[in-house]
Write a protein that holds these residues in place. Sequence first.
Motif, PDB file in Angstrom:
ATOM      1  N   GLN A 163       9.697  25.807 -29.684  1.00 57.39           N
ATOM      2  CA  GLN A 163      10.695  26.587 -28.943  1.00 57.39           C
ATOM      3  C   GLN A 163      10.025  27.497 -27.918  1.00 57.39           C
ATOM      4  N   GLY A 164       8.938  28.121 -28.294  1.00 56.68           N
ATOM      5  CA  GLY A 164       8.212  28.961 -27.350  1.00 56.68           C
ATOM      6  C   GLY A 164       7.666  28.143 -26.190  1.00 56.68           C
ATOM      7  N   ASN A 165       7.190  26.948 -26.503  1.00 55.03           N
ATOM      8  CA  ASN A 165       6.693  26.059 -25.459  1.00 55.03           C
ATOM      9  C   ASN A 165       7.818  25.662 -24.508  1.00 55.03           C
ATOM     10  N   ASP A 166       9.008  25.397 -25.047  1.00 54.54           N
ATOM     11  CA  ASP A 166      10.160  25.074 -24.200  1.00 54.54           C
ATOM     12  C   ASP A 166      10.532  26.245 -23.299  1.00 54.54           C
ATOM     13  N   VAL A 167      10.492  27.459 -23.845  1.00 50.25           N
ATOM     14  CA  VAL A 167      10.816  28.649 -23.049  1.00 50.25           C
ATOM     15  C   VAL A 167       9.818  28.811 -21.905  1.00 50.25           C
ATOM     16  N   ILE A 168       8.534  28.674 -22.206  1.00 44.37           N
ATOM     17  CA  ILE A 168       7.509  28.817 -21.168  1.00 44.37           C
ATOM     18  C   ILE A 168       7.670  27.739 -20.102  1.00 44.37           C
ATOM     19  N   THR A 169       7.984  26.519 -20.531  1.00 42.28           N
ATOM     20  CA  THR A 169       8.191  25.433 -19.575  1.00 42.28           C
ATOM     21  C   THR A 169       9.380  25.729 -18.659  1.00 42.28           C
ATOM     22  N   ARG A 170      10.456  26.239 -19.229  1.00 48.07           N
ATOM     23  CA  ARG A 170      11.636  26.545 -18.413  1.00 48.07           C
ATOM     24  C   ARG A 170      11.392  27.714 -17.467  1.00 48.07           C
ATOM     25  N   VAL A 171      10.703  28.733 -17.936  1.00 53.02           N
ATOM     26  CA  VAL A 171      10.377  29.867 -17.058  1.00 53.02           C
ATOM     27  C   VAL A 171       9.480  29.401 -15.917  1.00 53.02           C
ATOM     28  N   GLY A 172       8.498  28.551 -16.239  1.00 45.15           N
ATOM     29  CA  GLY A 172       7.644  27.994 -15.192  1.00 45.15           C
ATOM     30  C   GLY A 172       8.442  27.189 -14.187  1.00 45.15           C
ATOM     31  N   GLY A 173       9.436  26.440 -14.666  1.00 42.47           N
ATOM     32  CA  GLY A 173      10.294  25.688 -13.764  1.00 42.47           C
ATOM     33  C   GLY A 173      11.110  26.584 -12.854  1.00 42.47           C
ATOM     34  N   ILE A 174      11.598  27.684 -13.397  1.00 45.67           N
ATOM     35  CA  ILE A 174      12.371  28.642 -12.585  1.00 45.67           C
ATOM     36  C   ILE A 174      11.483  29.265 -11.514  1.00 45.67           C
ATOM     37  N   ILE A 175      10.263  29.614 -11.888  1.00 47.01           N
ATOM     38  CA  ILE A 175       9.333  30.185 -10.907  1.00 47.01           C
ATOM     39  C   ILE A 175       9.016  29.168  -9.821  1.00 47.01           C
ATOM     40  N   LEU A 176       8.773  27.925 -10.208  1.00 51.56           N
ATOM     41  CA  LEU A 176       8.481  26.871  -9.236  1.00 51.56           C
ATOM     42  C   LEU A 176       9.674  26.629  -8.320  1.00 51.56           C
ATOM     43  N   LEU A 177      10.874  26.629  -8.875  1.00 51.74           N
ATOM     44  CA  LEU A 177      12.082  26.470  -8.060  1.00 51.74           C
ATOM     45  C   LEU A 177      12.227  27.629  -7.067  1.00 51.74           C
ATOM     46  N   SER A 178      11.944  28.842  -7.518  1.00 51.73           N
ATOM     47  CA  SER A 178      12.030  30.005  -6.629  1.00 51.73           C
ATOM     48  C   SER A 178      11.053  29.883  -5.466  1.00 51.73           C
ATOM     49  N   LEU A 179       9.831  29.450  -5.764  1.00 53.94           N
ATOM     50  CA  LEU A 179       8.848  29.254  -4.697  1.00 53.94           C
ATOM     51  C   LEU A 179       9.300  28.165  -3.729  1.00 53.94           C
ATOM     52  N   ALA A 180       9.864  27.087  -4.258  1.00 46.19           N
ATOM     53  CA  ALA A 180      10.337  26.007  -3.391  1.00 46.19           C
ATOM     54  C   ALA A 180      11.455  26.487  -2.472  1.00 46.19           C
ATOM     55  N   ILE A 181      12.356  27.300  -2.999  1.00 53.16           N
ATOM     56  CA  ILE A 181      13.451  27.827  -2.176  1.00 53.16           C
ATOM     57  C   ILE A 181      12.898  28.758  -1.097  1.00 53.16           C
ATOM     58  N   MET A 182      11.921  29.579  -1.452  1.00 52.38           N
ATOM     59  CA  MET A 182      11.319  30.476  -0.459  1.00 52.38           C
ATOM     60  C   MET A 182      10.648  29.679   0.661  1.00 52.38           C
ATOM     61  N   ILE A 183       9.895  28.647   0.298  1.00 54.66           N
ATOM     62  CA  ILE A 183       9.216  27.826   1.305  1.00 54.66           C
ATOM     63  C   ILE A 183      10.236  27.090   2.159  1.00 54.66           C
ATOM     64  N   PHE A 184      11.279  26.560   1.528  1.00 51.14           N
ATOM     65  CA  PHE A 184      12.317  25.835   2.257  1.00 51.14           C
ATOM     66  C   PHE A 184      13.037  26.741   3.254  1.00 51.14           C
ATOM     67  N   THR A 185      13.422  27.939   2.814  1.00 49.75           N
ATOM     68  CA  THR A 185      14.136  28.849   3.718  1.00 49.75           C
ATOM     69  C   THR A 185      13.229  29.348   4.843  1.00 49.75           C
ATOM     70  N   ALA A 186      11.944  29.556   4.540  1.00 47.11           N
ATOM     71  CA  ALA A 186      11.011  29.956   5.604  1.00 47.11           C
ATOM     72  C   ALA A 186      10.880  28.841   6.636  1.00 47.11           C
ATOM     73  N   GLY A 187      10.856  27.596   6.169  1.00 49.32           N
ATOM     74  CA  GLY A 187      10.796  26.465   7.091  1.00 49.32           C
ATOM     75  C   GLY A 187      12.048  26.347   7.936  1.00 49.32           C
ATOM     76  N   LEU A 188      13.205  26.587   7.316  1.00 47.21           N
ATOM     77  CA  LEU A 188      14.455  26.553   8.082  1.00 47.21           C
ATOM     78  C   LEU A 188      14.492  27.652   9.134  1.00 47.21           C
ATOM     79  N   ARG A 189      14.009  28.840   8.779  1.00 52.29           N
ATOM     80  CA  ARG A 189      13.983  29.947   9.760  1.00 52.29           C
ATOM     81  C   ARG A 189      13.070  29.607  10.938  1.00 52.29           C
ATOM     82  N   GLU A 190      11.970  28.928  10.640  1.00 58.53           N
ATOM     83  CA  GLU A 190      11.044  28.536  11.712  1.00 58.53           C
ATOM     84  C   GLU A 190      11.653  27.440  12.579  1.00 58.53           C
ATOM     85  N   LEU A 191      12.325  26.497  11.924  1.00 55.75           N
ATOM     86  CA  LEU A 191      12.924  25.371  12.634  1.00 55.75           C
ATOM     87  C   LEU A 191      14.154  25.789  13.429  1.00 55.75           C
TER      88      LEU A 191
END
Length: 87
Positions: free
Chosen positions: A54-82
Motif C-alpha cells: 500500500q505504501g508503494n502504491d501511494v508513492i507511485t501515485r504521488v510520483g505520477g501526480i508530480i510527473l503530471l504536474s511537470l508535464a502540464i507546466m511544460i505544456f503550458t509554457a510551450g503553448l505560451r511560447e507558441l
Amino acid sequence: TMGAGTISLVITQASQAATLGDRIALNVVIILHGILVFTTYFFSSFITGKIGSQGNDVITRVGGIILLSLAIMIFTAGLRELLPGLG
C-alpha cells in the motif's frame, strides 16, 4: 537515472559553465546525484519491505501526480511560447 532528459540537462548546463568553479560545481552535483540514485536503488528492496504494497502504491501515485504536474507546466509554457497572446 541516465535518460535523455538527464543527458540533455548536463549538456545544457556544461555549455553554460563559464568558469572553472562552475564546472567543478557541476561535477560535484553530478557525483552527488549519482550517489543519491545508487543509495536509493541499493535500499529500495528494504524500503519497499518496510512500507508494504500500500505504501508503494501511494508513492507511485504521488510520483505520477508530480510527473503530471511537470508535464502540464511544460505544456503550458510551450503553448505560451507558441501562442504569445495566451499569457
